[in-house]
Structure formats: structure tokens, C-alpha cells
Design a protein around this motif. Structure first.
Motif, PDB file in Angstrom:
ATOM      1  N   ASN A 343      47.163  20.638  56.303  1.00 36.57           N
ATOM      2  CA  ASN A 343      46.711  21.059  54.843  1.00 36.57           C
ATOM      3  C   ASN A 343      45.948  19.887  54.185  1.00 36.57           C
ATOM      4  OD1 ASN A 343      47.564  23.709  54.851  1.00 36.57           O
ATOM      5  ND2 ASN A 343      49.449  23.218  54.319  1.00 36.57           N
ATOM      6  N   LYS A 399      43.508  29.280  55.895  1.00 37.22           N
ATOM      7  CA  LYS A 399      44.775  28.919  55.084  1.00 37.22           C
ATOM      8  C   LYS A 399      45.871  28.962  56.335  1.00 37.22           C
ATOM      9  CE  LYS A 399      43.347  28.519  50.984  1.00 37.22           C
ATOM     10  NZ  LYS A 399      43.216  26.797  50.229  1.00 37.22           N
ATOM     11  N   THR A 419      47.339  30.806  61.255  1.00 37.80           N
ATOM     12  CA  THR A 419      45.908  30.857  60.234  1.00 37.80           C
ATOM     13  C   THR A 419      45.188  32.075  60.822  1.00 37.80           C
ATOM     14  OG1 THR A 419      44.350  29.529  59.358  1.00 37.80           O
ATOM     15  CG2 THR A 419      44.470  29.280  61.804  1.00 37.80           C
TER      16      THR A 419
END
Length: 482
Positions: A343, A399, A419
Motif C-alpha cells: 500500500n 487495491k 488483489t
């Protein structure tokens, strides 16, 4: 064309209910009557279908003979009721349809025997163990299961289940043999696609490509050694004190498939057991007991009861090592850390998978999952596992999911992150974009034609006799040999 493709799915699928499940008194784990009230309803339905208009029971007759197999009228009645119990609509299903399906099943099984196709008794017996366990779990006791199916003993019931399962497996293997040599060329794929009118081309639903990183808690060495020591003690008790291996398996083994039968398994070298297990089974003489050995399922000891040519009867005890709270926390922290790195754009998801994932099958491919049905990387959302659907349906492309908890085939927990690498919205079939799916449809169409050809030839050369009202049916195959 599309109708043919739809029909093909039920014809070549080895697990198709209508082809392989419903034979004389056929019983599958999915066919269990869950409640007493349901059982009464099913029983009354069977009674209603087997009474004539005067209220008297009709004598069970032979609807057809196919090779060495017989189709009884009661088989057809039971198949109809089983379809209803499965929730399948029977509005347009006739006795003629069911008779035709049963005759197909008998034809495949008959020629499987003629072609010397061998099915493993050990696999059939393992399947029966699962069926009985499921039935017992659903209705409360084995006695209730035997009462419903009107069997006096478990041995009698197992014997009938064995014949049913063996016939179904023979039919399945025969169909597999028919289509296994069928191949498709790129030219045939293009010809198949262009032969479908534009307005009839299939529509493919929303699809996703998925990648995952799996982190498994380590099993402490002291836990492994504890199980090895326990198994060594059991082995010594059997060899030195004459203790019963079978009794110990019933009491201590963690293999649900064999525990109730004292750990007994029958296998050949061709059976799909892990290499370490087969190596142990075929390296011992009758009466010998192995030292503890490890497989992906845990730690075992094994003894050979009987050697019969290429087949051996063995008993084994399985102990599954467990993880600790400390190793679970360490694994959770590890996957949490890699999620944060992804992230924060410190590492790509695919590189992180190659670095830390414990899933060997996907690690080198950057965690990307392969669809086992199609062989490519796309999953149609409406057809994936419900649990996986919940995890990816609202996940934006690129994401990373929250940390998810799953469990392996021994029940041990592990952690993963997922993901979505690509999304493909619903669309009409496109040759370039959907080549793999179109290839699969073209192959199935070619397999259908191979099955139709085989069936036509074998009906012509097989003894077949259709009796009574079933001679008035209009079959899609030439069962009446007109």
C-alpha cells in the motif's frame, strides 16, 4: 448450436447428476434425506408412483436390458423422485427421458467392462465412507439411514452402494476415454466461432483476474517431535505387546475418511495418494509396521494387512500437528507488514508474492490464480466460490484486501491478502479477447460429436431390449434399433 453446447455440459461432465448419479437405488452424499418429514414425503411419492389405479402395488418390471445391465421400472421411479429431492424441475421430464438417460449410463458401464477399464475399489470404498458419514450426520444415526433405505445391516447397505458407485465410475471412465483423444486446432476454433450467428453468440459475464499472497503459521519443531514420539510409542505397543493397530486407529487417528474402519485403505500404485504414503505402503511386508513418516497431511504410521498382487490393504494412523498462538501471531504480523509495504508502494504485489508467499502453486507467478475449469486466469464472478466472490466483488482493481483468514486441508489456519489485477465487464463473445473460452466451447462441441458417433456405433452392436410402454417412447438415440 447453443442448445447443443448446453446439452454437452451434462454429457461430458464426469460428475453430471443425470448421467452418473441415478441408477438402481442410486445414493450420493447429495441425495441424503435431511429430515424425517422429508423422508416421509419422498417415501410417499415413491409409493404413489408405484401404485396402479386400483391402489395395488404393481410388480417391478424390466423396462430395458442393455448389454449385461438391467433397467428396472422402479429405477425410473426412483430417478424421478431423486430429481425432485435435488430441487431439479421435473415439469418437462417424462419417464421416457429418464429411461433414455438410464440406458445411456448402462451402455457406458457395459462397454467400460468390455474395454477392460479398471476402477479402484479403494476409491469407491472411500467414497462410500464419505456418503455414509454424511447421511449419518444429516439424519442423526446410521440406524435411521438403514431404516429409510430398508437395509438390515451396514454390510448389506455397503455392498449395494459399492455396486452402484462402481457402475457409475465405470460409466464416467468410459465417457472420459471416448473424449480424451479429441483435440481441436486453431482453424477449427475459428470455424466454430464464425458458424455461430451474431445474435446467438454467447455472452460472458463479469470476469476478474485475481492474485493472492498466502502466509502460513509455522509448526513448532517441538510439536512435530511430540507427534513422532506418540506414533513411535503406538508402533512399539503394536510390535512388542501385540496391541491392536486397528483399535488405535479408531481411537487416535485424525483421518476422518479411514478412522471409523480402523484406518483401513486399499490402494494400488496408480491410485492418487501422495508419494510418501504409497512408498511406505509398497515397501513393507504383511504385518510390518512403518516408522513414523511425514506427508503434507501430517505424520503417519502404517501397517500392511494383505498384499494381493498389485493391490495392498493397509491401515494407517494420522496425527496432524497444530500451530501455536505465537506462530499464528507471527504469520499475521508478516502478512500485515507486506500489505503495508504494498500500500505504501514500496513493493509490487507480484514481487511481494514471490518474496513471502507460502503458496508454491502461485508464488512464482506473482500470486496469480489459475481458473481450474478453463485453465486461464479469468474467473466469471457468477461462477466462482461464494467465499471468494464476497472477497473480490467490491474490491477495486489494484487495491489490496484486508487480511483474510482461511484454513488448509487439515484445518490449520493461514492468512492471505488478495488483489484484483484486472476486470472484464459483461460482453458478447469476442474471438480475440475470449479465445480460450471459445476454444473450450469448440472442443466440447467436437467431443459431443465424438460421443454421438460412439453411442450410435455401440447401440448398433450391443444387445438391447426395450420392454412395454417404453417401446412407445421417442428417443434421441436409436434404442429401439428401427
Amino acid at each position: 448450436m447453443l442448445l447443443k453446447m448446453t446439452n454437452l455440459r451434462s454429457i461430458i461432465n464426469s460428475a453430471a447428476l443425470l448421467i452418473f448419479m441415478f441408477t438402481a437405488g442410486a445414493i450420493n452424499a447429495q441425495e441424503v434425506i435431511v429430515t424425517d418429514s422429508t423422508a416421509i414425503d419422498i417415501e410417499s411419492e415413491i409409493q404413489a408412483k408405484t401404485e396402479n389405479k386400483s391402489g395395488r402395488f404393481k410388480v417391478d418390471g424390466v423396462a430395458a436390458v442393455v448389454g449385461d445391465f438391467v433397467v428396472l421400472e422402479s429405477d425410473i421411479d426412483k430417478m424421478y423422485i431423486e430429481l425432485q429431492s435435488q430441487g431439479v424441475s421435473t415439469q418437462d421430464v417424462t419417464n421416457c427421458n429418464l429411461a433414455g438417460r438410464l440406458m445411456e449410463n448402462k451402455l457406458y458401464a457395459h462397454h467400460a467392462i468390455q474395454d477392460s477399464i479398471i476402477v479402484s475399489d479403494s476409491e469407491i470404498n472411500a467414497n462410500i465412507d464419505q456418503q455414509l458419514a454424511y447421511m449419518t450426520q444429516q439424519v442423526g444415526s446410521l440406524e435411521k439411514v438403514l431404516e429409510f433405505y430398508k437395509k438390515e445391516t451396514e454390510a448389506e447397505f455397503r455392498a449395494e452402494l459399492f455396486e452402484i458407485n462402481k457402475q457409475n465410475r465405470l460409466a464416467s471412465e468410459m465417457q472420459r476415454k471416448i473424449v480424451e483423444a479429441v483435440e481441436i486446432t486453431p482453424e477449427e476454433v475459428r470455424a466454430f466461432f464464425t458458424s455461430i450467428p451474431e445474435e446467438e453468440r454467447p455472452v460472458f459475464g463479469d470476469e476478474v483476474e485475481i492474485a493472492q499472497i498466502v502466509v502460513k503459521p509455522e509448526i513448532p519443531q517441538e510439536e512435530r517431535q511430540k507427534l513422532i514420539d506418540r506414533l513411535s510409542e503406538m508402533r512399539a505397543d503394536v510390535l512388542e505387546n501385540g496391541a491392536s493397530f486397528a483399535t488405535k486407529a479408531v481411537l487416535y487417528s485424525q483421518d476422518p475418511g479411514s478412522r471409523s474402519s480402523g484406518g483401513k485403505i486399499t490402494l494400488t500404485r496408480q491410485d492418487p495418494f501422495v508419494k510418501e504414503f504409497k512408498d511406505a505402503a509398497f515397501s513393507l511386508q504383511e504385518g510390518e509396521v512403518s516408522k513414523p513418516f511425514q506427508t503434507e497431511f501430517g505424520y503417519h504410521i502404517l501397517t500392511v494387512d494383505k498384499i494381493r498382487g498389485q493391490q495392498v490393504d493397509v491401515r494407517h494412523i494420522l496425527l496432524i500437528p497444530d500451530v501455536t498462538e505465537a506462530t499464528k501471531q507471527k504469520a499475521f504480523d508478516k502478512v500485515q507488514n507486506v500489505r503495508e509495504r504494498i500500500n505504501n508502494n514500496e513493493i509490487s504485489f507480484s514481487d511481494a508474492a514471490r518474496e513471502v508467499s507460502d503458496e508454491k502453486e502461485t508464488r512464482e507467478g506473482g500470486g496469480k490464480l489459475i481458473n481450474p475449469t478453463t485453465g486461464d486466469t479469468r474467473f466469471e464472478l457468477t461462477k466462482i466460490d461464494p467465499l471468494l466472490y464476497e472477497q473480490v466483488v467490491n474490491l477495486e482493481k489494484g487495491k489490496v484486501s484486508n487480511i483474510l483468514t482461511d484454513q488448509d486441508n487439515t484445518g490449520r489456519p493461514f492468512y492471505k491478502i488478495i488483489t484484483v489485477t484486472n476486470r472484464y465487464p459483461e460482453h458478447k463473445a469476442n474471438y480475440a479477447q475470449d479465445y480460450n473460452k471459445i476454444k473450450e466451447l469448440a472442443l466440447r462441441d467436437k467431443q459431443l460429436k465424438a460421443i454421438e458417433k460412439w453411442q450410435k456405433e455401440k447401440i448398433g452392436e450391443t444387445y438391447i431390449k426395450v420392454n412395454g410402454e417404453y417401446r412407445d417412447c421417442e428417443y434421441s438415440s436409436n434404442w429401439l434399433k428401427k
